[in-house]
Design a protein around this motif. Structure first.
Motif, PDB file in Angstrom:
ATOM      1  N   ALA A 792       0.830  -1.213   0.000  1.00 36.79           N
ATOM      2  CA  ALA A 792       0.000   0.000   0.000  1.00 36.79           C
ATOM      3  C   ALA A 792       0.863   1.261   0.000  1.00 36.79           C
ATOM      4  O   ALA A 792       0.566   2.230  -0.713  1.00 36.79           O
ATOM      5  N   MET A 793       1.961   1.252   0.777  1.00 36.23           N
ATOM      6  CA  MET A 793       2.835   2.427   0.851  1.00 36.23           C
ATOM      7  C   MET A 793       3.534   2.696  -0.477  1.00 36.23           C
ATOM      8  O   MET A 793       3.663   3.845  -0.903  1.00 36.23           O
ATOM      9  N   CYS A 795       2.447   1.780  -3.479  1.00 31.16           N
ATOM     10  CA  CYS A 795       1.430   2.269  -4.421  1.00 31.16           C
ATOM     11  C   CYS A 795       1.162   3.752  -4.190  1.00 31.16           C
ATOM     12  O   CYS A 795       1.032   4.538  -5.140  1.00 31.16           O
ATOM     13  N   TYR A 796       1.082   4.143  -2.917  1.00 30.84           N
ATOM     14  CA  TYR A 796       0.846   5.539  -2.540  1.00 30.84           C
ATOM     15  C   TYR A 796       1.995   6.430  -3.037  1.00 30.84           C
ATOM     16  O   TYR A 796       1.777   7.483  -3.647  1.00 30.84           O
ATOM     17  N   PRO A 813      -4.928   8.571   0.632  1.00 32.92           N
ATOM     18  CA  PRO A 813      -4.783   7.226   0.037  1.00 32.92           C
ATOM     19  C   PRO A 813      -6.003   6.879  -0.811  1.00 32.92           C
ATOM     20  O   PRO A 813      -7.129   7.271  -0.488  1.00 32.92           O
ATOM     21  N   SER A 814      -5.771   6.155  -1.893  1.00 36.89           N
ATOM     22  CA  SER A 814      -6.869   5.728  -2.767  1.00 36.89           C
ATOM     23  C   SER A 814      -7.668   4.615  -2.085  1.00 36.89           C
ATOM     24  O   SER A 814      -7.229   4.051  -1.074  1.00 36.89           O
ATOM     25  N   GLU A 817      -5.595   1.472  -1.965  1.00 37.60           N
ATOM     26  CA  GLU A 817      -4.561   1.525  -0.931  1.00 37.60           C
ATOM     27  C   GLU A 817      -5.172   1.382   0.459  1.00 37.60           C
ATOM     28  O   GLU A 817      -4.613   0.692   1.330  1.00 37.60           O
ATOM     29  N   LYS A 818      -6.314   2.015   0.671  1.00 37.86           N
ATOM     30  CA  LYS A 818      -6.992   1.909   1.978  1.00 37.86           C
ATOM     31  C   LYS A 818      -7.331   0.463   2.311  1.00 37.86           C
ATOM     32  O   LYS A 818      -7.235   0.035   3.469  1.00 37.86           O
ATOM     33  N   PHE A 821      -4.158  -1.227   3.539  1.00 41.11           N
ATOM     34  CA  PHE A 821      -3.837  -0.755   4.890  1.00 41.11           C
ATOM     35  C   PHE A 821      -4.761  -1.428   5.913  1.00 41.11           C
ATOM     36  O   PHE A 821      -4.334  -1.798   7.010  1.00 41.11           O
ATOM     37  N   ASN A 848      -2.006   1.636  10.597  1.00 39.13           N
ATOM     38  CA  ASN A 848      -2.644   1.198   9.356  1.00 39.13           C
ATOM     39  C   ASN A 848      -4.143   1.524   9.321  1.00 39.13           C
ATOM     40  O   ASN A 848      -4.686   1.851   8.276  1.00 39.13           O
ATOM     41  N   CYS A 851      -4.254   5.119   8.294  1.00 33.11           N
ATOM     42  CA  CYS A 851      -4.040   5.271   6.848  1.00 33.11           C
ATOM     43  C   CYS A 851      -5.279   4.870   6.053  1.00 33.11           C
ATOM     44  O   CYS A 851      -5.578   5.462   5.010  1.00 33.11           O
ATOM     45  N   PRO A 890       1.856   8.347   4.038  1.00 27.09           N
ATOM     46  CA  PRO A 890       0.430   8.019   3.889  1.00 27.09           C
ATOM     47  C   PRO A 890      -0.415   8.335   5.118  1.00 27.09           C
ATOM     48  O   PRO A 890      -1.638   8.384   5.032  1.00 27.09           O
TER      49      PRO A 890
END
Length: 919
Positions: A792-793, A795-796, A813-814, A817-818, A821, A848, A851, A890
């Motif tokens: 996720a990190m 990608c962010y 975060p998208s 990504e959420k 997390f 997390n 985030c 993030p």
């Protein structure tokens, strides 16, 4: 000489062009002869694209910032005419053309031409444009092409520009697949929604996670996430896959031998999916059941629409009623139910109501200009909705090809749509435009394909629209029938006289196509071909190859001796076909018909019901033939099955026949038909091509081919990437929890090996796949959580980098990504609880959750004591997370909410204050 100007030489046009020999055939013995376009590649038989090189285009090429950027090319005269076509009064356009004729190109250019008319606001408000298709990959490709045009257009006016022109979000065209479109309508239209909030969320999640990785993770973590009260009312969509599984139950108690594919088509296209089925009167809105055709209405349909006779329709209707009962009892819905709900809500709207929705902020309605590609995949009912939602039902642009009607359950003809527009949609009968120049294949391939289409027209004329034969811009080698007595002979002919190995070595652009998966598995060992270079017709759909070997298509066909019906197609039938005004419009007014001494087949009288399977077989043959850009080789081991079609092809003079003896005499064996020499760049490009197309039924095969292409290109990193992806797909569906003993242990070990393989590929896109493999083992949950967070990190971070400084920080975060997390948070929290409340693990869970925007879950960790803060050191760590951080982290968006005392973050603020006061 130096100093002397060089100008192009001009030749006057001549009606007579003398053919010259090619590299494959220099003999004047009646063999295939052709000439090439202006290309240094002797195997190039199709037209190269033309580009307008202005200052902006040159700047794009020199910058080279985006290697995937395509310069818009200059369309041909016929395409230009369609792109700028205007009629008075305005009419919708139905654009027909076979595969490779440039339908999508015309659609994108016309959409762009309309869009640019309003860039300076000189023509009033910009129209709301919507692009729609069933195919998600095509949808994204069209959107990319449109955006490329935007950047090219801006560079033409400003060579220093690096981004497309600035346009308000509400003014940008919408690019949607049909599922996204139907879901958006369900949300935006007034009235009772078809889906519950939970069902809609599930549909959105399923669409976002097409790679099935997130679906697999959700399934493994779902037990603690789903509210039983909402899950119990969740309905599942009835797809054809499920319909086929339930087919025995549907036809239980019936003596029907009807094929499930035919019944599904009749239900989806006519009983529930026809325009008549959604003609809703206001008084009908109070009825509890969905609207569908009554038995009488179904029986009254013209034979040109539903090709069933009365007895067959009664049989289908009984099965339909059984299907509806099973669907209701099993908590299923089908797409026709959704379409009916939407159509009913639309029937209560007038134009004033639609305009009011725009004023209220609707981003989708009303539609000013609609563009639909692959329209043959849509039902009449869906087209009815589209027409009703347009401000003007005469502003649609629909492109498609009924010879490519591959959507299961949809029976479509353009000629039906023209009449429906006039009768049902409130519009003028649309203009029917056609494209016949094929840019993918040369004339040699297209003549063979045209002969197949002729048979479809003659025997199954109601199944597709009549179009002129495709025209190749350049001639090319005729397809070759390999007259062989055994598999060994075929191998020798394919490899040529200089056969050096026991295997046929393939070039980067070559393939063997067989009739089915069973045929693929039963290839004899002496065939000597790497099985990864063998595809079924279904797997090859949508792909292109220079050379195609069509092997045992007729021998493995379920039609068996029904192919004999082809022998009844006579010269008089062909003459009548070419005399037809539609066919003659292309300028093709002659045909070849010879009477060589051939072994005749027994005559067979045509019966539409008995021979219906040939409709599918001919469409599959057409699909297989049109995969080739240069050469087609056809080989059969069963001469009886193939003789009718081979005789037909020879009489039409569209093939060359080569036997072992002839090939040695005329030099064919001296050409390495397969095993062509390719450059490193050829292998690399082809590997990327297979990787892009690794989806659906052909995913595994394409990944194997991609790995082999990368290996030959000397790219071990890309090879390992493809192999790692392949390993993951092969084990994705297996569940170690269902295996016991030695099998379970072996599968777990394999999961660990694949995890290592995925991580060694060093690709961000593999981190979540590696995490899923670990999750399936049921072990190493802390390490799995770390992989989720790392994925996720990264990608962010990648999104910030891709913004090239244009991103507004802090960046939220998208949704994707959420999700990851949240997966990490749940596993960290679980590990902490299992190990006796560990601060570090609980803190990782808190971070997390923050985030992921799951503030209530983060606060609960503090309030429940799971995040045990016993001293100033641990509190200082928590406080720092909430207050101090980099804008590129993030957690920065969480800090913004925390410091800004946002309402949604009050639960965390309160929990932190309570800890502070206690300490």
């Amino acid at each position: 000489n130096s100093g002397v100007s060089r100008i192009p030489r001009v030749f006057s046009m001549s009606n007579e062009v003398t053919c010259v020999g090619s590299t494959r055939d220099q003999t004047p013995k009646g063999r295939s002869r052709h000439f090439h376009p202006a290309s240094e590649d002797p195997r190039q038989y199709t037209l190269l694209k033309f580009y307008e090189l202005n200052a902006g285009a040159v700047k794009m090429l020199l910058d080279g910032q985006d290697e995937s950027m395509d310069l818009p090319f200059t369309p041909g005269p016929k395409e230009h005419e369609i792109i700028h076509y205007q009629s008075d009064p305005q009419r919708s356009i139905l654009l027909m053309g076979r595969s490779g004729t440039g339908k999508t190109t015309c659609l994108v250019f016309r959409m762009w031409a309309q869009y640019t008319e309003y860039i300076d606001g000189q023509h009033g408000a910009r129209p709301r444009q919507l692009f729609l298709t069933k195919n998600d990959v095509l949808c994204r490709e069209v959107q990319r092409s449109f955006n490329n045009m935007g950047l090219a257009w801006r560079k033409r006016h400003d060579p220093n520009a690096s981004t497309p022109m600035e346009v308000r979000a509400e003014d940008r065209p919408k690019f949607l697949n049909s599922s996204e479109w139907l879901d958006a309508l369900d949300v935006e239209l007034p009235g009772e929604s078809f889906f519950t909030k939970y069902e809609l969320k599930q549909r959105l999640n399923n669409r976002k996670d097409k790679d099935s990785v997130t679906k697999g993770i959700e399934a493994l973590l779902s037990e603690e996430n789903i509210d039983e009260s909402t899950a119990s009312t969740f309905r599942q969509e009835m797809t054809f896959t499920i319909f086929r599984k339930l087919w025995k139950k549907i036809r239980s108690g019936s003596v029907s031998q009807m094929d499930c594919v035919i019944v599904w088509r009749e239900i989806k296209s006519f009983i529930k999916g026809s325009a008549a089925a959604v003609q809703i009167e206001h008084k009908e809105r109070s009825l509890p059941q969905n609207r569908f055709l009554s038995l009488g209405e179904y029986l009254a349909l013209p034979r040109k629409q539903s090709r069933m006779d009365e007895a067959q329709r009664r049989e289908v209707y009984d099965l339909f009623l059984s299907y509806e009962k099973l669907k209701k009892d099993g908590s299923y819905y089908d797409e026709c139910d959704l379409v009916y709900n939407i159509a009913g809500r639309i029937s209560l709207l007038d134009q004033h109501s639609l305009d009011g929705m725009e004023a209220e902020g609707s981003t989708l309605l009303p539609i000013d200009s609609l563009f639909v590609d692959e329209v043959q995949d849509f039902t009449q009912a869906e087209l009815y909705i589209l027409a009703k939602l347009c401000r003007d039902p005469n502003s649609l642009f629909l492109a498609g090809d009924t010879a490519q009607s591959i959507a299961v359950g949809v029976d479509f003809r353009f000629t039906d749509v023209r009449q429906i527009f006039y009768n049902s949609f409130g519009g003028i009968e649309p203009e029917l435009l056609q494209l016949s120049h094929n840019y993918r294949s040369h004339a040699g391939v297209l003549r063979l394909a045209a002969c197949v289409v002729e048979l479809l027209y003659h025997f199954f004329g109601n199944s597709l629209d009549k179009l002129p034969p495709d025209l190749g811009l350049f001639d090319g080698p005729k397809p070759v029938i390999m007259d062989v007595a055994s598999t060994q002979e075929l191998v020798l002919m394919l490899q040529g006289a200089k056969r050096e190995t026991s295997r046929i070595e393939f070039g980067a652009h070559q393939v063997v196509i067989v009739r089915s998966e069973a045929a693929k598995k039963s290839l004899p060992e002496e065939f000597g071909i790497d099985p990864d270079w063998v595809m079924t017709v279904q797997e090859s759909k949508g792909l292109e190859f220079d050379d195609v070997l069509l092997y045992n298509f007729f021998s493995d066909s379920p039609a068996e001796d029904l192919w004999r019906i082809v022998s009844s197609y006579s010269e008089d039938d062909i003459a009548a076909y070419y005399a037809d005004a539609t066919v003659a419009a292309s300028g093709v007014q002659k045909y070849d018909w010879e009477s060589p001494l051939l072994t005749e087949t027994r005559h067979l009288d045509f019966n539409a019901d008995t021979h219906k399977i040939l409709e599918t077989e001919l469409k599959m043959l057409y699909t297989a033939v049109t995969r080739a850009r240069v050469n087609i080789f056809i080989a059969e081991t069963n001469t009886e099955s193939s003789r009718p079609m081979f005789n037909y092809f020879q009489r039409r003079s569209v093939v060359d026949v080569v036997s072992k003896e002839k090939s040695e005499e005329e030099g064919l064996s001296g050409v390495r038909i397969f095993g062509a020499m390719n450059t490193v760049e050829d292998w690399l490009n082809r590997g990327e091509y297979y990787l892009r197309n690794a989806e659906g039924e052909r995913q595994t095969g394409c990944l194997r081919l991609a790995a082999k292409c990368f290996d030959r290109a000397g790219e071990p990193k890309r090879r390992d990437y493809a192999l790692a992806f392949l390993s993951f797909t092969e084990i994705e569906e297996q569940d170690p929890a269902k295996l016991r003993g030695k099998q379970g242990v072996e599968l777990k070990q394999r999961l660990y090996n694949i995890t290592e393989q995925l991580l060694e590929a060093r690709d961000v896109g593999f981190l979540n796949k590696a995490a899923l493999c670990l999750l399936k083992t049921g072990e190493q949950e802390e390490y799995t959580a770390q992989l989720f967070e790392l994925y996720a990190m990264l990608c962010y971070t990648q999104r910030i980098c891709d913004g090239k400084g244009n991103s507004t920080l802090p960046l939220a975060p998208s949704e994707h990504e959420k999700k990851y997390f949240s997966y990490a948070a749940k596993l960290f929290a679980k590990c902490s609880q299992q190990r006796g409340v560990k601060f570090d693990l609980a803190f990782d869970a808190f971070r997390n959750y923050a985030c992921a925007g799951m503030y209530e879950d983060a606060a609960e960790l503090i309030n429940s004591g799971a995040l045990a803060i016993q001293d100033s050191g641990s509190f200082r760590k928590l406080y720092k997370l909430c207050i101090i951080a980099s804008l590129m982290d993030p957690t920065a968006f969480f800090r913004k909410d925390f410091k800004g005392k946002a309402d949604k973050c009050q639960c965390v603020i309160t929990a932190v204050k309570q800890v502070a006061s206690r300490l």
